[in-house]
Write an enzyme that holds these catalytic residues in place. Structure first.
Site, PDB file in Angstrom:
ATOM      1  N   ASP A  63      51.725  86.022  24.532  1.00 41.45           N
ATOM      2  CA  ASP A  63      51.046  86.021  23.242  1.00 41.45           C
ATOM      3  C   ASP A  63      50.957  87.453  22.751  1.00 41.45           C
ATOM      4  O   ASP A  63      51.622  88.342  23.280  1.00 41.45           O
ATOM      5  CB  ASP A  63      49.679  85.335  23.324  1.00 41.45           C
ATOM      6  CG  ASP A  63      48.666  86.106  24.170  1.00 41.45           C
ATOM      7  OD1 ASP A  63      48.974  87.219  24.645  1.00 41.45           O
ATOM      8  OD2 ASP A  63      47.546  85.590  24.348  1.00 41.45           O
ATOM      9  N   ARG A  76      37.936  80.798  19.130  1.00 43.08           N
ATOM     10  CA  ARG A  76      38.094  82.247  19.024  1.00 43.08           C
ATOM     11  C   ARG A  76      38.566  82.594  17.614  1.00 43.08           C
ATOM     12  O   ARG A  76      39.726  82.360  17.260  1.00 43.08           O
ATOM     13  CB  ARG A  76      39.082  82.792  20.056  1.00 43.08           C
ATOM     14  CG  ARG A  76      39.310  84.301  19.893  1.00 43.08           C
ATOM     15  CD  ARG A  76      39.869  84.983  21.122  1.00 43.08           C
ATOM     16  NE  ARG A  76      41.237  84.636  21.424  1.00 43.08           N
ATOM     17  CZ  ARG A  76      42.015  85.309  22.284  1.00 43.08           C
ATOM     18  NH1 ARG A  76      41.535  86.382  22.913  1.00 43.08           N
ATOM     19  NH2 ARG A  76      43.241  84.914  22.536  1.00 43.08           N
TER      20      ARG A  76
END
Length: 536
Positions: free
Chosen positions: A448, A166
């Site tokens: 996160d 990613r």
């Protein structure tokens, strides 16, 4: 300086430590991509602002009439599953530090999404060392020795997880690489470095260069990625269609263009993913000035609330109509040591979540910790007897624009405790991020950037609309500042958080309309930038 390197400034420190990553050839490749596509990237970011302005004027998102022909055409399909992506029932995600890369590949999960975005703080060291770690992993040479002397290496007795990368989203830049006077696109840096160094090796290993694409808001942004893929493959003389990309549907605007996003990437598409935490953040952010979209404490915003349920059902239907994977959301729970009852309760939540996903028709799901893999596999294996559920077409689903925008949560509340928790989560996460750590275990969850973003945007939303908590407190900037000061002083006194004051300074700006940032990562990024001109 060679002709290829003119106009390029490499400003990151310690480049000599990663000479096999930051080669002139790789930098030249990234620069070419940036010169071709950065202008379009910037124009598309301007379009985001224009769409947001329309929303503030009361013009709500809807399915695009000009692309109805794409949605209504039942004949086209995405690309067939690529080698290693046929069965994706359990995907583990995490940052790109050396130990994590090894543990994730060894985890037994179907795939590992190595994350340069929400779970990696984009220091120059992290951005470049992450590339080195993946390069070594793909070549089978990666190893790591921990501070306690424990050694880590790739196992030969298990099937390693298929690697998916990613890159950072279109909104981010990499200021340590300047091209023709402008910072390089972080997306193109992450993608270009990885693709240049590893595409041929991955193909020779029987796989391919696979990607997760984050934070997109329109099919035009997917079109840009597709153009990047075609040029990159042509440059390395790799057949077009070798790349595969899964798009995270983690913005409310993208949910209205799912068919179109797959269509733009169709020769490279490997499906869509329910990026649910960022999706909630996007819902708050895009409608932050509209009181109809005030959300309660994040614990009340479950996958069964109307707008989340509609989004999931539409995603599964859309993917299966186009014969590509529909991947479920993240289980952020982590094992709770020394408390059997609490751990059992947490794992029961994971099990119920994964059972809901596979029963709904998802083809796979996300976990944040290897210990959750067995639970996820058990739930998917019990229902999904083939590599995917493309045959579960969900033709019963008919989702309208109003359903995607239905934020009615009757039993949701906002309490003083919710406010304090949100401030605490933001402070802890931002402090770690400023130290170069992108994911943090907190309250038995792996936090996160996405979960911190929900907390930050909710604080802005609540104060912006002067809500009164269920326990009778009027939320004002003065009140938030007071709670922020309390939490900051308490954390500072522990001596464990050296960047806590700086985190508090950044967070304090987010209570005000004039200084609210689109992303925490762009708000704090300059703190990570350390420039040191190098000769190329």
């Amino acid at each position: 300086m060679s002709q290829d390197m003119k106009g390029i400034q490499l400003l990151g420190q310690n480049i000599t430590d990663f000479g096999d990553v930051l080669t002139p050839q790789a930098i030249s490749f990234v620069a070419k991509l940036n010169r071709l596509f950065n202008k379009t990237r910037i124009e598309l970011l301007k379009k985001r602002k224009q769409r947001e302005a329309l929303i503030d004027q009361g013009i709500m998102p809807d399915f695009l009439p000009e692309t109805a022909f794409i949605r209504d055409d039942n004949t086209w399909r995405g690309a067939p599953p690529a080698p290693g992506l046929e069965d994706r029932r359990v995907e583990i995600t995490g940052p790109v530090d050396r130990k994590m890369v090894i543990n994730a590949l060894n985890s037994g999960a179907s795939t590992y999404m190595a994350d340069f975005e929400d779970s990696t703080s984009p220091t120059w060291y992290n951005a470049v060392s992450g590339q080195k770690n993946l390069q070594d992993a793909i070549r089978g040479t990666i190893s790591y020795t921990g501070p306690n002397g424990k050694k880590y290496s790739l196992r030969s007795d298990v099937k390693l997880s298929t690697l998916i990368i990613r890159p950072r989203g279109w909104h981010m830049v990499e200021k340590h690489l300047v091209i023709d006077g402008m910072p390089c696109s972080a997306s193109l840096f992450d993608f270009g470095m990885y693709f240049f160094h590893n595409a041929r090796t991955l193909i020779s290993n029987g796989y391919g260069p696979y990607f997760y694409l984050p934070k997109m808001e329109s099919h035009l942004e997917a079109r840009l990625w597709n153009d990047v893929f075609n040029v990159a493959q042509d440059e390395l003389k790799i057949p077009r269609g070798t790349i595969r990309a899964t798009v995270l549907i983690e913005t409310i605007l993208a949910s209205f263009e799912m068919d179109e996003i797959i269509y733009e990437l169709r020769d490279h598409s490997s499906g869509l993913n329910c990026g649910r935490w960022d999706y909630i953040f996007s819902m708050i952010k895009k409608f932050k000035n509209d009181p109809r979209f005030i959300l309660p404490d994040r614990s009340a915003v479950t996958m069964t609330v109307p707008f989340m349920d509609a989004y999931v059902r539409l995603l599964i239907k859309t993917c299966h109509k186009r014969s590509v994977h529909a991947i479920g959301g993240m289980a952020a729970q982590i094992p709770i040591k020394n408390d059997v009852a609490a751990n059992d309760a947490a794992m029961a939540k994971v099990r119920a979540d994964k059972r809901r996903e596979v029963t709904a028709g998802h083809d796979g799901t996300w976990i944040a910790h290897p210990a959750l893999a067995q639970i996820a596999f058990e739930e998917f294996d019990a229902v999904m007897l083939s590599p995917n559920q493309f045959f579960v077409r969900r033709e019963d689903v008919h989702v309208t624009a109003s359903q995607l925008l239905n934020t009615n949560i009757p039993n949701g509340t906002i309490t003083a405790s919710s406010i304090r928790t949100n401030i605490y989560v933001c402070l802890i996460y931002m402090e770690a991020w400023l130290r170069g750590v992108g994911c943090v275990p907190l309250n038995n969850l792996m936090e996160d950037a996405a979960t911190a973003e929900i907390s930050r945007s909710q604080l802005f939303q609540w104060v912006n609309h002067s809500i009164t908590t269920s326990d009778g407190i009027l939320v004002t900037t003065k009140y938030l500042d007071s709670v922020l000061d309390d939490e900051t002083r308490a954390l500072e006194q522990t001596g464990k958080y050296p960047k806590i004051r700086r985190a508090a300074e950044h967070l304090a700006t987010q209570f005000h309309k004039s200084s609210f940032s689109d992303f925490l990562t762009t708000l704090c990024y300059d703190d990570l930038v350390v420039l040191n001109p190098n000769k190329l």
